[in-house]
Each structure stands twice: as structure tokens, then as C-alpha cells.
Write an enzyme that holds these catalytic residues in place. Structure first.
Site, PDB file in Angstrom:
ATOM      1  N   CYS A 387     -12.803  59.919  33.525  1.00  0.00           N
ATOM      2  CA  CYS A 387     -12.631  59.947  34.983  1.00  0.00           C
ATOM      3  C   CYS A 387     -11.146  59.833  35.340  1.00  0.00           C
ATOM      4  O   CYS A 387     -10.426  60.798  35.185  1.00  0.00           O
ATOM      5  CB  CYS A 387     -13.495  58.874  35.636  1.00  0.00           C
ATOM      6  SG  CYS A 387     -13.912  59.326  37.334  1.00  0.00           S
ATOM      7  N   HIS A 513     -18.720  59.899  33.663  1.00  0.00           N
ATOM      8  CA  HIS A 513     -18.727  58.637  32.908  1.00  0.00           C
ATOM      9  C   HIS A 513     -19.780  58.678  31.794  1.00  0.00           C
ATOM     10  O   HIS A 513     -20.912  58.245  32.011  1.00  0.00           O
ATOM     11  CB  HIS A 513     -19.030  57.466  33.846  1.00  0.00           C
ATOM     12  CG  HIS A 513     -17.912  57.170  34.788  1.00  0.00           C
ATOM     13  ND1 HIS A 513     -16.911  56.276  34.492  1.00  0.00           N
ATOM     14  CD2 HIS A 513     -17.633  57.660  36.022  1.00  0.00           C
ATOM     15  CE1 HIS A 513     -16.054  56.230  35.496  1.00  0.00           C
ATOM     16  NE2 HIS A 513     -16.472  57.061  36.440  1.00  0.00           N
ATOM     17  N   GLU A 515     -20.129  56.821  29.397  1.00  0.00           N
ATOM     18  CA  GLU A 515     -20.531  55.465  28.951  1.00  0.00           C
ATOM     19  C   GLU A 515     -21.835  55.012  29.589  1.00  0.00           C
ATOM     20  O   GLU A 515     -22.451  54.058  29.118  1.00  0.00           O
ATOM     21  CB  GLU A 515     -19.418  54.446  29.215  1.00  0.00           C
ATOM     22  CG  GLU A 515     -19.141  54.088  30.657  1.00  0.00           C
ATOM     23  CD  GLU A 515     -18.113  54.993  31.330  1.00  0.00           C
ATOM     24  OE1 GLU A 515     -17.989  56.167  30.935  1.00  0.00           O
ATOM     25  OE2 GLU A 515     -17.462  54.530  32.292  1.00  0.00           O
TER      26      GLU A 515
HETATM   27  N1  GLN Z   1      -9.937  57.025  41.428  1.00  0.00           N
HETATM   28  C1  GLN Z   1     -10.406  58.274  40.913  1.00  0.00           C
HETATM   29  C2  GLN Z   1     -11.276  59.017  41.907  1.00  0.00           C
HETATM   30  O1  GLN Z   1     -11.780  58.426  42.838  1.00  0.00           O
HETATM   31  C3  GLN Z   1     -11.127  58.091  39.605  1.00  0.00           C
HETATM   32  C4  GLN Z   1     -12.424  57.353  39.759  1.00  0.00           C
HETATM   33  C5  GLN Z   1     -12.967  56.801  38.469  1.00  0.00           C
HETATM   34  O2  GLN Z   1     -12.264  56.717  37.483  1.00  0.00           O
HETATM   35  N2  GLN Z   1     -14.211  56.402  38.470  1.00  0.00           N
HETATM   36  O3  GLN Z   1     -11.497  60.183  41.775  1.00  0.00           O
END
Ligand code: GLN
Length: 568
Positions: A387, A513, A515
């Protein structure tokens, strides 16, 4: 009053004495044993705090926010549940006081209470009970974990609701399990039962008599203490179980089964099941305790002291280790410290065979993460960006390879000429912070011949998301031209979901994600490949640790046992 008809049996799990007793793991373990007996099982978490969900809470306060397929932002215990049982969690598996009150107040505004004074009893408790009922659909058994500790003011409505529940559905359909602590006083060398007596008294004051007590303890709980606890807490002698500390959470189901917890539960609830087949759990635990070699992975984030902030991530890395038969040692790096001038990255990361930048929000420590990514890219250390970790890999590539010197993400620099990561168009009008991100499961199509395709071995995958920003397509051609590979995209090709680079042993970023979809029995393919690549790197650098800590601890215990056996 006529009893409510239900085919489901309900197990309510409360916690006493202190928090952090591992109620989530205890629930997940009981559920795993029941599922293993062939029952359809699920788990619901009821959290007493006022936030509508944990989505807006800091990981420092609450730990990780766990995301479900249907896009709910939930308590991290739901991660344990999904890692231990096969039932998928949804929005109905986690309710907070905030969510309960919110829906009662909305009903009141719509006039649904027909002029009544709206009160904690019966309106809030009714709402809680209907949430429990909703989650029990099509199940043989629903476990309900009550967050917090018995005696807390804010958990009272939940405790009252589960008390009422027994008369609603019939006491033969309900079981109360209380998880408690038996502290060890080292000065007097004694295990103490008094806190447990008090905590059960608190429950009984409200009208709940626990059927089963599970006692967390550092030391063996002798039979006479179990008998004493049973007497003072008014439970059957054979319903007091020991939960002794174990080295791996994946041993808990086996430990509970050994103690007879699941047998007692089905006996109490009058359920007929087959015996559980725990071979896969036994094999897993054997693997975990016999790992010979280890690799170290650098996790560069903001919350170095807080394992709970990266709970699923940590577990996923361990799962990948189990699969590759390697113990994974996690080394946390504070990204803010890496920002300082004169940091010697080779020295910092010496001994680490892979670098991972996890998800995150806000600009604190961003430049440190970017420098760590640059180090991984230029030194060909396996890199996994999740992410935010993918977004920053794109920023680093844009700045240092594609020559877009001030490239950044619009999240941190609204003035940059090169916002290679920008706000998604549907996010532009969003004002509210709660539950407004791109959340939940989305499909992604993989490009053949990439590390991503190799890992998954299939063209279309589904992964869970939680973000507002996205790869900016205005820079797509330019970055691809400079050598970036967009290995995964949304099926309509509008969103870049995965990136890689050429001429690197393993450099992969994903917008989702992974995970949230890894379990001990089934390691996630990306983590599996990342750890395999890190192991290769470690071998080349001669950084493979020869004995895992667990193995060492076990073998020294074995040695002691052997010595005492020999001297006996
Ligand atoms: N802050 C980034 C976004 O909102 C990444 C979010 C995250 O890593 N879950 O896109």
C-alpha cells in the site's frame, strides 16, 4: 414469554482481571476446534468503545485496523479469527457501542420507538441482541467475544444483553466462558486465585454464572487449585481449565484440546460431533518448533515498539517462514530515524535479507522510508512494498530513475509538479473520515512473466484494499518507459495495483493488503515468494542464522530435562 427459535448455539466469552489475556486467540482456538469437529462456526466481537469502528483510531491506541472482504474496518481480533477458522468475517462480525448507539439513535429519529423513552435497557440491549442474532444465521455455533474486562463501566450494556440472551433463546443454547488470570507471585512462589474469584463475583452480580473458566497462567495449575477455583466460583470441578503460556499462538488449539475444553463445551451445549482431527495443527506446530535456519527482515515503519500495529503483517511473514521452513526474525526500523543525515544504510540493514515498507498514513517518516527503498533497489535487496510501501516505491523510482526530481504523493506534497501518486477521483469530494476509503475486496489482473504472476500462478486475483491515493495514470507511460513494470491492474486497466522493477531479484509493490489473506496453514503467495527471495539473498551474503530462538529454547529445555533424567 415464548423462547426465540434458533438452531444456533451461543458461546459468550468474557475476560477478567486484566486486559491482553489473549481472549481473541482463545475464541479463535475454541472456534478452530469446533470447526474441526465438523460444525459451522463463526465469531463475533463486541467492543465497548464509542467509536463507530476502529477505522479512525490511531494504531498506537488500537493496533491494526483489520479489513474484511465486504470492506468493514474492524478490530484486529477478526484477523485472528480468520487465521484460525475458514469462515470469512463480514460487517456483522464486529459491533462497537458507537455503532449500536448510532443505529438506536437513527431509529429514534425515524420515530420507530413510537413515543417511548429510549433507554439502555431495553433499547440498547435489544439492539445488541439483534446484532448477535443477525450474525448467527446458518451457523451451528456462534462465539461472541466481549471486548474489555468484566467490571468496566462501558461494557455493562453488553454483559446485560448476553445475560438476557439466555432467557430469550433458552439456557440450553447458551454457554458462558470466562477467561481469567492466575497470577504468580514470585516472592512467595505462589499462584493466586483471588483476582479470579473477584472477577467471577462481578459477573455473578450482574446475573451471569460462567459455565467454564479458562485460566491463563505462567505455571502449571495444580489440581487442588482448580478445585479451589471451582468451589469459590461456583463452577464444576471439571470445568476449570488451564491455559499455560505457550511459545506460539498456533499451539493454543492443541493446548485447549489437551485440557478437554472443546469436549466440555459440546457436552454442555448437548451437541453431537465427530472427534476433531488435529493432524494439520500438530504438523504446523512441529514445523514451527523445528525451524533450523532463520532470516532477518527489516520492517521500516512508524510504530516500531507496537507489534499490534502490524499484527497481520507480522503473522503473514511468519506464515511465509513456516512454508519455506525458515524462521523469520523481524527487525523494526523507525523511519524517522532513517531520515537523519549521515545514516549508514549498509550498517543499519547489515544482517537483514529483505526490506519491507508496510501501509501507513501521514507524512511522518516518509523520506526515511523512501531512502530505505532506494537502498533496497540499488543494492538488490529483496523489497516488498505494501500500500503506502508501493506508493513510495513509485515515488522513489520517479525521483531517482525517471528523473522527476520533486516527485511525491499528493498526500504529502500538494504543490509537487509530479504527483505520481494522487487522490483517487471518487475520493475528491469525500469529507468524512470514517469508512470512506476504497475498502474491501477488488479484482486485479496480473501480467504474465512478472514476479506477481509467478507468485500467484493465475491471471485474476482478489485482494483487500484500504486507501485513498492511487498511482497517477498521467505518469504511467513515462514511468513504464523508464523501466517500471505495472504487473497488476484493475480489470478495466484504469488502476495500477502492482508494480515491479527489472533487473532486481525481487522488488514488488502492491496497492492492496495481502496480509489480510494469509494464514498459518496457507501462507500468502507474495509473502512466500518474498521470504524465499530473502533466503536466497541471505545465503549469498552468508547471513542465514543457523538456529531459531524457539528451537534453541526448546533444545536447552530438552537438554535440562535430559540432564535431570540422567542425574535421576
Ligand atoms: N495513505 C495511503 C492512502 O491512503 C496509503 C494507505 C495504506 O497504506 N493503507 O492511499
Amino acid at each position: 414469554m415464548a423462547k426465540k427459535k434458533t438452531k444456533t448455539k451461543f458461546i459468550f466469552v468474557t475476560g477478567g482481571v486484566v486486559s491482553s489475556l489473549g481472549k481473541g486467540i482463545a475464541c479463535a482456538s475454541i472456534a478452530a476446534l469446533l470447526e474441526n469437529r465438523g460444525l459451522r462456526v463463526s465469531i463475533q466481537k463486541l467492543d465497548p468503545y464509542i467509536n463507530v469502528d476502529p477505522g479512525t483510531m490511531s494504531p498506537i491506541q488500537h493496533g491494526e485496523v483489520y479489513v474484511t472482504d465486504d470492506g468493514a474496518e474492524t478490530d484486529l481480533d477478526l484477523g485472528h479469527y480468520e487465521r484460525f477458522i475458514s469462515t470469512r468475517m463480514t460487517k456483522t462480525n464486529n459491533f462497537t457501542s458507537g455503532k449500536i448507539y448510532d443505529s438506536v439513535i437513527q431509529k429514534e429519529r425515524r420515530g420507530e420507538y413510537l413515543g417511548s423513552t429510549v433507554q439502555v435497557i431495553p433499547h440498547i440491549t435489544d439492539e445488541i441482541k439483534s446484532c448477535i442474532m443477525r450474525a448467527s444465521k446458518d451457523l451451528d455455533v456462534l462465539l461472541v467475544e466481549i471486548g474489555g474486562t468484566v467490571g468496566d463501566i462501558e461494557s455493562l450494556p453488553f454483559i446485560e444483553a448476553i445475560r438476557q440472551f439466555s432467557s430469550d433463546v433458552g439456557s440450553d443454547n447458551v454457554l458462558y466462558v470466562h477467561l481469567t488470570l492466575i497470577p504468580f507471585i514470585s516472592a512467595s512462589h505462589e499462584l493466586k486465585t483471588k483476582p479470579t474469584q473477584h472477577s467471577v463475583q462481578k459477573l455473578r452480580e450482574i446475573g451471569i454464572q460462567p459455565n467454564i473458566l479458562i485460566c491463563r497462567t505462567e505455571h502449571e495449575l495444580p489440581k487442588d487449585l482448580k478445585t479451589k477455583i471451582a468451589l469459590f466460583c461456583n463452577v464444576d470441578k471439571d470445568s476449570v481449565f488451564m491455559a499455560k503460556d505457550v511459545k506460539s499462538i498456533y499451539e493454543v488449539p492443541l493446548e485447549f484440546h489437551e485440557e478437554g475444553v472443546d469436549e466440555k463445551i459440546i457436552e454442555n451445549l448437548n451437541i453431537w460431533t465427530r472427534k476433531p482431527d488435529l493432524k494439520n495443527w500438530k504438523d504446523l506446530v512441529n514445523t514451527i518448533y523445528s525451524l533450523e535456519e532463520s532470516v532477518s527482515i527489516a520492517v521500516v515503519g512508524k510504530y516500531v515498539e507496537l507489534v499490534d500495529a502490524y499484527k497481520s503483517l507480522n503473522e503473514s511473514l511468519l506464515h511465509a517462514g513456516f512454508k519455506n521452513k525458515i524462521k523469520v526474525d523481524l527487525k523494526y526500523f523507525d523511519s524517522e530515524k532513517l531520515e537523519r543525515d549521515g545514516v549508514d544504510f549498509a550498517k543499519e540493514f547489515a544482517g537483514c535479507s529483505g526490506i519491507l515498507v508496510p501501509g501507513g498514513f501521514g507524512d511522518r517518516g516518509i523520506e526515511g522510508k523512501i531512502k530505505a527503498i532506494e537502498y533496497a533497489r540499488t543494492n538488490k535487496v529483496p523489497y516488498f512494498g505494501i500500500c503506502l510501501g508501493m506508493q513510495l516505491a513509485v515515488v522513489e523510482f520517479a525521483r531517482n530513475v525517471a528523473n522527476l526530481k520533486d516527485a511525491s504523493s499528493a498526500e504529502f506534497d500538494s504543490q509537487t509538479q509530479h504527483p505520481v501518486i494522487s487522490l483517487m477521483s471518487e475520493q475528491k469530494a469525500v469529507v468524512n473520515k470514517g469508512a470512506t476509503m476504497r475498502l474491501g475486496l477488488y479484482p486485479c489482473v496480473l501480467q504474465k512473466g512478472t514476479k506477481a504472476f509467478e507468485a500467484y500462478g493465475e491471471k485474476e486475483i482478489h485482494e483487500r484494499h484500504r486507501h485513498r491515493y492511487e498511482f497517477n495514470n498521467n505518469f504511467r507511460d513515462q514511468l513504464i518507459e523508464a523501466g517500471l513494470i505495472t504487473s497488476g491492474t484493475s480489470p478495466d486497466n484504469l488502476l495500477v495495483e502492482m508494480v515491479e522493477i527489472k533487473d532486481h531479484p525481487w522488488f514488488v509493490g502492491c496497492q492492496f493488503h495481502p496480509e489480510f489473506l494469509s494464514s498459518a496453514m496457507k501462507a500468502h503467495p507474495l509473502f512466500k515468494q518474498f521470504i524465499a527471495a530473502s533466503y536466497q539473498y541471505a545465503k549469498r551474503a552468508d547471513w542465514v542464522g543457523k538456529k531459531s530462538k524457539v528451537t534453541e529454547a526448546l533444545s536447552s529445555e530438552e537438554a535440562t530435562d535430559k540432564n535431570s533424567a540422567e542425574s535421576a
